[in-house]
Motif scaffolding. Structure first.
Motif, PDB file in Angstrom:
ATOM      1  N   GLY A  20       0.797  -1.241   0.321  1.00 55.35           N
ATOM      2  CA  GLY A  20      -0.033  -0.288   0.432  1.00 55.35           C
ATOM      3  C   GLY A  20       0.666   1.435  -0.056  1.00 55.35           C
ATOM      4  N   ILE A  21       1.107   2.070  -0.878  1.00 53.64           N
ATOM      5  CA  ILE A  21       2.131   2.700  -1.180  1.00 53.64           C
ATOM      6  C   ILE A  21       0.834   4.165  -1.442  1.00 53.64           C
ATOM      7  CG2 ILE A  21       4.113   4.194  -2.644  1.00 53.64           C
ATOM      8  CD1 ILE A  21       5.044   1.640  -3.569  1.00 53.64           C
ATOM      9  N   GLU A  22       0.951   5.451  -0.661  1.00 51.77           N
ATOM     10  CA  GLU A  22       0.241   6.822  -0.815  1.00 51.77           C
ATOM     11  C   GLU A  22       1.225   7.502  -1.821  1.00 51.77           C
ATOM     12  OE1 GLU A  22      -2.432   6.641   1.165  1.00 51.77           O
ATOM     13  OE2 GLU A  22      -1.817   4.045   2.321  1.00 51.77           O
ATOM     14  N   LYS A  23       2.149   7.788  -1.576  1.00 48.50           N
ATOM     15  CA  LYS A  23       2.685   8.886  -2.786  1.00 48.50           C
ATOM     16  C   LYS A  23       4.198   8.432  -2.709  1.00 48.50           C
ATOM     17  CE  LYS A  23       2.011  13.335  -1.232  1.00 48.50           C
ATOM     18  NZ  LYS A  23       1.772  14.523  -0.497  1.00 48.50           N
ATOM     19  N   LEU A  24       4.976   8.727  -3.915  1.00 46.64           N
ATOM     20  CA  LEU A  24       6.105   8.361  -4.030  1.00 46.64           C
ATOM     21  C   LEU A  24       7.162  10.048  -4.331  1.00 46.64           C
ATOM     22  CD1 LEU A  24       7.593   5.474  -4.514  1.00 46.64           C
ATOM     23  CD2 LEU A  24       7.592   6.255  -7.088  1.00 46.64           C
ATOM     24  N   LEU A  25       7.860  10.080  -3.409  1.00 51.07           N
ATOM     25  CA  LEU A  25       9.374  11.507  -3.830  1.00 51.07           C
ATOM     26  C   LEU A  25      10.280  11.074  -4.753  1.00 51.07           C
ATOM     27  CD1 LEU A  25       7.795  12.873   0.149  1.00 51.07           C
ATOM     28  CD2 LEU A  25       7.152  12.844  -1.788  1.00 51.07           C
ATOM     29  N   ILE A  26       9.887  11.968  -5.282  1.00 50.71           N
ATOM     30  CA  ILE A  26      11.276  11.778  -6.171  1.00 50.71           C
ATOM     31  C   ILE A  26      11.892  13.235  -6.269  1.00 50.71           C
ATOM     32  CG2 ILE A  26      11.646  11.618  -9.083  1.00 50.71           C
ATOM     33  CD1 ILE A  26      10.225   9.254  -7.836  1.00 50.71           C
ATOM     34  N   LYS A  27      13.665  13.060  -6.394  1.00 49.27           N
ATOM     35  CA  LYS A  27      14.565  13.627  -6.695  1.00 49.27           C
ATOM     36  C   LYS A  27      13.487  14.759  -7.840  1.00 49.27           C
ATOM     37  CE  LYS A  27      19.490  15.134  -6.830  1.00 49.27           C
ATOM     38  NZ  LYS A  27      20.825  14.701  -7.182  1.00 49.27           N
ATOM     39  N   SER A  28      13.914  16.239  -7.316  1.00 50.17           N
ATOM     40  CA  SER A  28      13.511  17.076  -8.763  1.00 50.17           C
ATOM     41  C   SER A  28      14.652  17.145  -9.650  1.00 50.17           C
ATOM     42  CB  SER A  28      13.753  18.396  -8.079  1.00 50.17           C
ATOM     43  OG  SER A  28      12.579  18.895  -7.635  1.00 50.17           O
ATOM     44  N   GLY A  29      13.819  16.763 -10.602  1.00 43.46           N
ATOM     45  CA  GLY A  29      14.685  16.497 -12.658  1.00 43.46           C
ATOM     46  C   GLY A  29      14.837  15.040 -12.928  1.00 43.46           C
ATOM     47  N   ALA A  30      14.500  13.976 -11.758  1.00 40.08           N
ATOM     48  CA  ALA A  30      14.481  12.537 -11.760  1.00 40.08           C
ATOM     49  C   ALA A  30      13.932  12.033 -13.060  1.00 40.08           C
ATOM     50  CB  ALA A  30      15.011  11.993 -10.439  1.00 40.08           C
ATOM     51  N   PRO A  37      11.339   3.886 -14.540  1.00 39.40           N
ATOM     52  CA  PRO A  37      10.688   3.046 -15.515  1.00 39.40           C
ATOM     53  C   PRO A  37      10.398   2.716 -13.592  1.00 39.40           C
ATOM     54  CG  PRO A  37      13.204   2.434 -15.680  1.00 39.40           C
ATOM     55  CD  PRO A  37      13.304   3.667 -15.138  1.00 39.40           C
ATOM     56  N   ILE A  38      10.739   3.119 -12.155  1.00 38.49           N
ATOM     57  CA  ILE A  38       9.674   3.511 -11.089  1.00 38.49           C
ATOM     58  C   ILE A  38       8.565   4.231 -11.265  1.00 38.49           C
ATOM     59  CG2 ILE A  38       9.792   3.700  -8.665  1.00 38.49           C
ATOM     60  CD1 ILE A  38      12.983   2.578  -8.666  1.00 38.49           C
ATOM     61  N   ILE A  39       9.038   5.476 -11.436  1.00 45.53           N
ATOM     62  CA  ILE A  39       7.772   6.121 -11.819  1.00 45.53           C
ATOM     63  C   ILE A  39       6.637   5.469 -12.646  1.00 45.53           C
ATOM     64  CG2 ILE A  39       7.237   8.535 -12.570  1.00 45.53           C
ATOM     65  CD1 ILE A  39      10.594   9.572 -12.370  1.00 45.53           C
ATOM     66  N   ASP A  40       6.895   5.147 -14.112  1.00 44.86           N
ATOM     67  CA  ASP A  40       6.251   4.929 -14.537  1.00 44.86           C
ATOM     68  C   ASP A  40       5.490   3.545 -13.997  1.00 44.86           C
ATOM     69  OD1 ASP A  40       6.723   6.118 -16.823  1.00 44.86           O
ATOM     70  OD2 ASP A  40       8.415   5.107 -17.883  1.00 44.86           O
ATOM     71  N   MET A  41       5.675   3.056 -13.237  1.00 44.76           N
ATOM     72  CA  MET A  41       5.486   1.677 -12.800  1.00 44.76           C
ATOM     73  C   MET A  41       4.143   2.079 -11.747  1.00 44.76           C
ATOM     74  SD  MET A  41       6.811  -1.466 -10.391  1.00 44.76           S
ATOM     75  CE  MET A  41       8.563  -1.036 -11.411  1.00 44.76           C
ATOM     76  N   ALA A  42       4.300   3.346 -11.089  1.00 42.70           N
ATOM     77  CA  ALA A  42       3.506   4.150  -9.868  1.00 42.70           C
ATOM     78  C   ALA A  42       2.597   4.805 -10.309  1.00 42.70           C
ATOM     79  CB  ALA A  42       4.413   5.065  -9.195  1.00 42.70           C
ATOM     80  N   LYS A  43       3.291   5.296 -11.484  1.00 44.70           N
ATOM     81  CA  LYS A  43       1.739   5.876 -12.590  1.00 44.70           C
ATOM     82  C   LYS A  43       0.767   4.323 -13.582  1.00 44.70           C
ATOM     83  CE  LYS A  43       3.793   9.791 -13.728  1.00 44.70           C
ATOM     84  NZ  LYS A  43       4.465  10.649 -15.209  1.00 44.70           N
TER      85      LYS A  43
END
Length: 242
Positions: A20-30, A37-43
């Motif tokens: 159960g993941i509520e939110k993903l925090l990503i370093k700006s510009g990453a 791939p991690i961002i795409d999976m989360a979306k």
């Protein structure tokens, strides 16, 4: 109640395991880095992805190596000992369980869970008190293995061992004063007990065990790190069970 997971590997495994993941925090510009791939999976899972600065990620990870990503997740859900045993039996296999008697360093606990997963152990048992719990550091050190290998938290390790013995498990403790691990049969339903980093197996737990196994030593010192000793025993058990 929210917890955190940080690091590319642990976060990716959490996404794959449907934690159960509520939110993903990503370093700006990453968005142009290996985090894509991690961002795409989360979306795809409709999880909020938010850019933030390094300072905030550093604070959340408490100085740990977050690699530009932190996930806000639901609190870790511990299994029960009964869950672990029944899950093994439902697969038609003899239960293979790792028992940690007071591992206080989360890096050691994470390493033990990682090895337990690699050898195909059915679960890990830890005490409610006097032990590290499954937190962000454990998740990171386990390389995400804690998402797949269930961890049970019990009030009393000695009592848990007694219950496992009633279920047909033979319990072996790791201790330098025991017989050689090569002389112990690990092929059936088993539990392997690893003691704390400082004092090893507690007296009561040792008395409850069926066997005491020692790792052969040929060097100038006669002890191994707790997670390394656990790994050596776990792999000897795997060798015999293959």
């Amino acid at each position: 109640m929210e917890d955190i997971i940080f690091g590319r590997g642990p976060v990716a495994e959490a996404l794959k395991s449907d934690r159960g993941i509520e939110k993903l925090l990503i370093k700006s510009g990453a968005y142009t880095s290996s985090l894509v791939p991690i961002i795409d999976m989360a979306k795809k899972k409709r999880i909020i992805v938010q850019q933030t600065d390094t300072a905030k990620l550093d604070k959340l990870a408490e100085g740990g190596n977050h690699q530009g990503v932190v996930a806000l997740v639901s609190e870790y859900e511990y299994a029960t000992v009964e869950d672990i045993v029944k899950n093994a039996e439902s697969k038609g296999k003899s239960p293979y369980i790792v028992i940690c008697d007071g591992i206080t360093d989360p890096h050691n606990l994470g390493a033990i869970i990682r090895t337990a997963n690699c050898v195909g152990a059915d679960g890990v048992i830890i005490p409610k008190r006097g032990s590290a719990g499954v937190n962000a550091v454990v998740m990171k050190t386990s390389a995400g293995a804690a998402e797949y290998t269930p961890v049970a938290k019990v009030t009393n390790i000695a009592a848990a061992i007694t219950e496992l013995q009633k279920r047909g498990l033979w319990i072996t403790a790791a201790d330098m004063d025991g017989q050689s691990m090569y002389d112990i049969d690990f092929k059936g339903a088993i539990g392997i007990v690893v003691g704390s980093e400082g004092s090893g197996i507690s007296r009561l737990v040792r008395e409850k065990c069926d066997f005491i196994a020692s790792v052969p030593m040929r060097g100038d010192i006669n002890s191994l790190n707790a997670s390394v000793a656990a790994a050596v025993l776990m792999y000897e058990a795997l060798r015999q069970r293959m």
